[in-house]
Scaffold this motif. Structure first.
Motif, short mmCIF file in Angstrom:
data_model
loop_
_atom_site.label_atom_id
_atom_site.label_comp_id
_atom_site.label_asym_id
_atom_site.label_seq_id
_atom_site.Cartn_x
_atom_site.Cartn_y
_atom_site.Cartn_z
N THR A 58 0.81 -1.23 0.00
CA THR A 58 0.00 0.00 0.00
C THR A 58 0.84 1.28 0.00
N THR A 59 2.15 1.15 0.14
CA THR A 59 2.99 2.35 0.16
C THR A 59 4.05 2.37 -0.95
N ASP A 60 4.30 1.22 -1.57
CA ASP A 60 5.36 1.12 -2.57
C ASP A 60 4.82 1.56 -3.94
N ARG A 61 5.50 2.50 -4.59
CA ARG A 61 5.04 3.03 -5.88
C ARG A 61 5.08 1.99 -6.99
N ARG A 62 5.68 0.83 -6.72
CA ARG A 62 5.71 -0.23 -7.74
C ARG A 62 4.36 -0.95 -7.85
N PHE A 63 3.43 -0.61 -6.96
CA PHE A 63 2.07 -1.15 -7.03
C PHE A 63 1.12 0.00 -7.33
N SER A 64 0.33 -0.14 -8.38
CA SER A 64 -0.47 0.97 -8.90
C SER A 64 -1.96 0.70 -8.81
N LEU A 275 -12.13 2.54 21.38
CA LEU A 275 -12.67 2.49 20.03
C LEU A 275 -11.62 2.04 19.02
N GLU A 276 -10.38 2.45 19.21
CA GLU A 276 -9.33 2.02 18.30
C GLU A 276 -9.17 0.50 18.37
N GLU A 277 -9.25 -0.07 19.57
CA GLU A 277 -9.15 -1.53 19.71
C GLU A 277 -10.37 -2.21 19.09
N LEU A 278 -11.55 -1.65 19.28
CA LEU A 278 -12.76 -2.22 18.68
C LEU A 278 -12.68 -2.17 17.15
N LEU A 279 -12.20 -1.07 16.61
CA LEU A 279 -12.07 -0.95 15.16
C LEU A 279 -11.06 -1.95 14.62
N ARG A 280 -9.99 -2.19 15.36
CA ARG A 280 -9.01 -3.21 14.94
C ARG A 280 -9.62 -4.60 14.96
N PHE A 281 -10.35 -4.90 16.01
CA PHE A 281 -10.82 -6.26 16.29
C PHE A 281 -11.97 -6.70 15.40
N VAL A 313 -4.95 -6.71 -1.03
CA VAL A 313 -4.49 -6.79 0.36
C VAL A 313 -5.71 -6.99 1.26
N SER A 314 -5.49 -7.61 2.41
CA SER A 314 -6.56 -7.76 3.40
C SER A 314 -6.21 -6.96 4.64
N TYR A 315 -6.91 -5.83 4.81
CA TYR A 315 -6.74 -5.05 6.03
C TYR A 315 -7.26 -5.83 7.24
N LEU A 316 -8.28 -6.65 7.02
CA LEU A 316 -8.84 -7.45 8.10
C LEU A 316 -7.79 -8.39 8.67
N ALA A 317 -7.08 -9.09 7.78
CA ALA A 317 -6.04 -10.01 8.22
C ALA A 317 -4.89 -9.25 8.88
N ALA A 318 -4.50 -8.12 8.31
CA ALA A 318 -3.41 -7.33 8.89
C ALA A 318 -3.75 -6.91 10.32
N SER A 336 -2.52 -1.29 24.47
CA SER A 336 -1.91 -0.01 24.11
C SER A 336 -2.24 0.31 22.66
N PRO A 337 -2.67 1.53 22.38
CA PRO A 337 -3.06 1.88 21.02
C PRO A 337 -1.92 1.65 20.03
N ALA A 338 -2.26 1.04 18.90
CA ALA A 338 -1.29 0.82 17.83
C ALA A 338 -2.03 1.02 16.51
N PRO A 339 -1.36 1.52 15.50
CA PRO A 339 -2.04 1.82 14.23
C PRO A 339 -2.67 0.58 13.60
N HIS A 340 -3.99 0.61 13.44
CA HIS A 340 -4.68 -0.47 12.73
C HIS A 340 -4.96 -0.03 11.30
N MET A 341 -5.53 -0.93 10.50
CA MET A 341 -5.72 -0.66 9.08
C MET A 341 -7.19 -0.61 8.68
N THR A 342 -8.07 -0.41 9.63
CA THR A 342 -9.50 -0.40 9.34
C THR A 342 -9.87 0.70 8.35
N PHE A 343 -9.16 1.81 8.39
CA PHE A 343 -9.43 2.91 7.45
C PHE A 343 -8.44 2.91 6.28
N GLY A 344 -7.81 1.77 6.04
CA GLY A 344 -6.85 1.69 4.95
C GLY A 344 -5.45 2.11 5.40
#
Length: 401
Positions: A58-64, A275-281, A313-318, A336-344
Motif C-alpha cells: 500500500t505504500t510502494d510506488r511499484r504497485f499501482s 474504540l481504536e481496539e474495537l475498530l481493529r478487532f 491486500v486484506s486489512y482485516l487479516a493485517a 496499548s493503542p497501535a495503528p490499525h488498518m481499518t481505514f486503509g
C-alpha cells in the motif's frame, strides 16, 4: 501447506456474526501471500495478508491503483464499485493533488466544528429511542440514521433525496450475481445526481462541504467537473457506510463482551483508545476492496509478484497479525493503542476517518451514558446478520435497558 502454484477460490461470503472468516484465517496462517480467484472478474490475483506485507503493497510506488482502470479484475461484486475519476483509483502525484484539495475540508478545526451538530443529532435520535422504550432496534433508531444524516447535513443534500440515495448506494455494494444490472444503474443514477448537484454548488456556493470542494484551490489547481461529482458521490457513500455498520457492530461487540464493557463503564475517559481496539478487532467488511497492479517484479514475503499481476491486500487479516498485535484474536480494551488498518493505509487511507471516528465517539459515548443498563433484548444467536453485500452488520439489533 499449499504449494506456490496453488490457486484458492475465495468467495468471501462468510457472514456468521462477527466471527473471523475461516478462509481468510487459513490463508493468513498457511500462505500469507496466496494466489486466489474471486467470485467475479477474470484471472487470478495475489492476496497479501501480513501487516508488514500489506504496508509494503500500500505504500510502494511499484504497485499501482491507476493501472486497475479498464481491467476486469478479480473482485467481490458483479460490477466494479470504483470509478476512474475517483481518488481511490489514482496514484501519486495525481492522487496527492486531489487529497490536498479534499483535505482542506477535513482539517482538525473543521471536523471539530462539526461536533455540536453531530451531538445534537445523536441526542435527538436517542431521545426518540428512549421515548419508544425497550425493546428498541438500535439499527432503526441510531445506526442507519446518524451517519447518513451527518454526511448529508455536511454535504447539504436535501432531506427528501436521502432515502433514495442510500438505496442506490446499497445496491452498488450487493454481491449477488443477479444484482449486477441494478448496481450498474444505481451507479449511473448516483453519478448523474451528483453531477447536477455539484454544478449548482459551483455556480452558487454555500457553506457546505460540496461548495467548499468546488471552490478549493491549491495554487491554480481545482477539482474538475467530473472529479468534483465523483468526489461528492464517494463522500456520500463512504461517509456513512463504515460508521453505519460499525455503530451496530461496536454495540453488539461490547454487549457480548461484558467484562470489556465493564472496563469501559468504569473508565469512560478511555473511550477513544477503546474504540481504536474495537475498530481493529471487528471484521467490519468481507474480503478485499480495490486491488493494485504490480508495475515491475516485486518480492513480497517469500513470493515474487510479477509485473502485471493483480494484488489484493486484506486489512482485516493485517489487523489480526500476531506479529503486530499480541493475542490478536482477543478484544482487550486495555491494549496499548497501535495503528490499525481499518481505514486503509498509505496514500489511500480514508481521508474522512476523523469525521467517522468523531461520530463513533459521540454516539457510543452518549449511548452508554444514557442507557447504563443497556443489553441485548434477544439471545446473541438470534441476531440476523447481513449476507448480501460486502459489509458485515446486523439487520436489526434489539436492545433493552
Amino acid at each position: 501447506m499449499a504449494t506456490s502454484d496453488t490457486v484458492h477460490h475465495c468467495p468471501f461470503d462468510f457472514a456468521e456474526g462477527l466471527e473471523f472468516d475461516p478462509t481468510l484465517r487459513r490463508l493468513m496462517t498457511e500462505e500469507p501471500v496466496a494466489r486466489v480467484t474471486l467470485s467475479y472478474g477474470e484471472g487470478t490475483a495475489w492476496l497479501v495478508t501480513r501487516y508488514e506485507d500489506v504496508r509494503l503493497v500500500t505504500t510502494d510506488r511499484r504497485f499501482s491503483r491507476a493501472a486497475v482502470a479498464g481491467r476486469n479484475f478479480p473482485r467481490m461484486t458483479p460490477a466494479p464499485i470504483v470509478q476512474s475519476e475517483s481518488i481511490n483509483l489514482l496514484d501519486p502525484p495525481a492522487s496527492s493533488r486531489l487529497r490536498r484539495l479534499v483535505a482542506q475540508a477535513f482539517t482538525a478545526p473543521r471536523v471539530e466544528a462539526m461536533r455540536p451538530a453531530i451531538q445534537r443529532i445523536v441526542d435527538g435520535l436517542l431521545d426518540e429511542m428512549a421515548d419508544h422504550g425497550p425493546p428498541a432496534d438500535l439499527v432503526a433508531h441510531l445506526s442507519s440514521r446518524l451517519p447518513l444524516t451527518t454526511i448529508c447535513e455536511v454535504l447539504d443534500i436535501p432531506e427528501d433525496d436521502r432515502p433514495e440515495l442510500r438505496r442506490r448506494a446499497m445496491a452498488m455494494m450487493a454481491t449477488g450475481a443477479a444484482t449486477k444490472e441494478a448496481a450498474i444503474q444505481a451507479k449511473a443514477e448516483l453519478r448523474a445526481y451528483f453531477k447536477e448537484l455539484t454544478q449548482v454548488r459551483r455556480a452558487s456556493p454555500g457553506e457546505d462541504l460540496i461548495s467548499h470542494l468546488a471552490t478549493a484551490r491549491d495554487g491554480e489547481e481545482r477539482l474538475g467537473p467530473d472529479e468534483l461529482a465523483v468526489m461528492a458521490m464517494v463522500l456520500m457513500m463512504t461517509g456513512h457506510d463504515t460508521s453505519t455498520y460499525q455503530l451496530s457492530n461496536i454495540t453488539y461487540t461490547l454487549l457480548t463482551h461484558p467484562e470489556q464493557l465493564a472496563k469501559l463503564r468504569a473508565r469512560p475517559e478511555r473511550l477513544p483508545d477503546a474504540l481504536e481496539e474495537l475498530l481493529r478487532f471487528i471484521p467490519f467488511r468481507k474480503g478485499v476492496g480495490i486491488p493494485r497492479i504490480a508495475l515491475e517484479d516485486v518480492r513480497v514475503g517469500d513470493v515474487t509478484i510479477r509485473a502485471g499481476d493483480t494484488v489484493h491486500v486484506s486489512y482485516l487479516a493485517a489487523n489480526r497479525d500476531p506479529a503486530r498485535f499480541p493475542n490478536p484474536d482477543e478484544l482487550d480494551l486495555d491494549r496499548s493503542p497501535a495503528p490499525h488498518m481499518t481505514f486503509g493505509w498509505g496514500v489511500h487511507h480514508c481521508i474522512g476517518a476523523p469525521l467517522a471516528v468523531m461520530e463513533l465517539r459521540l454516539a457510543i459515548g452518549t449511548l452508554l451514558a444514557r442507557f447504563p443498563g443497556l443489553r441485548l433484548a434477544v439471545p446473541a444467536e438470534r441476531v440476523r446478520w447481513n449476507d448480501e453485500s460486502i459489509w458485515r452488520y446486523p439487520y436489526e439489533l434489539p436492545v433493552a435497558w
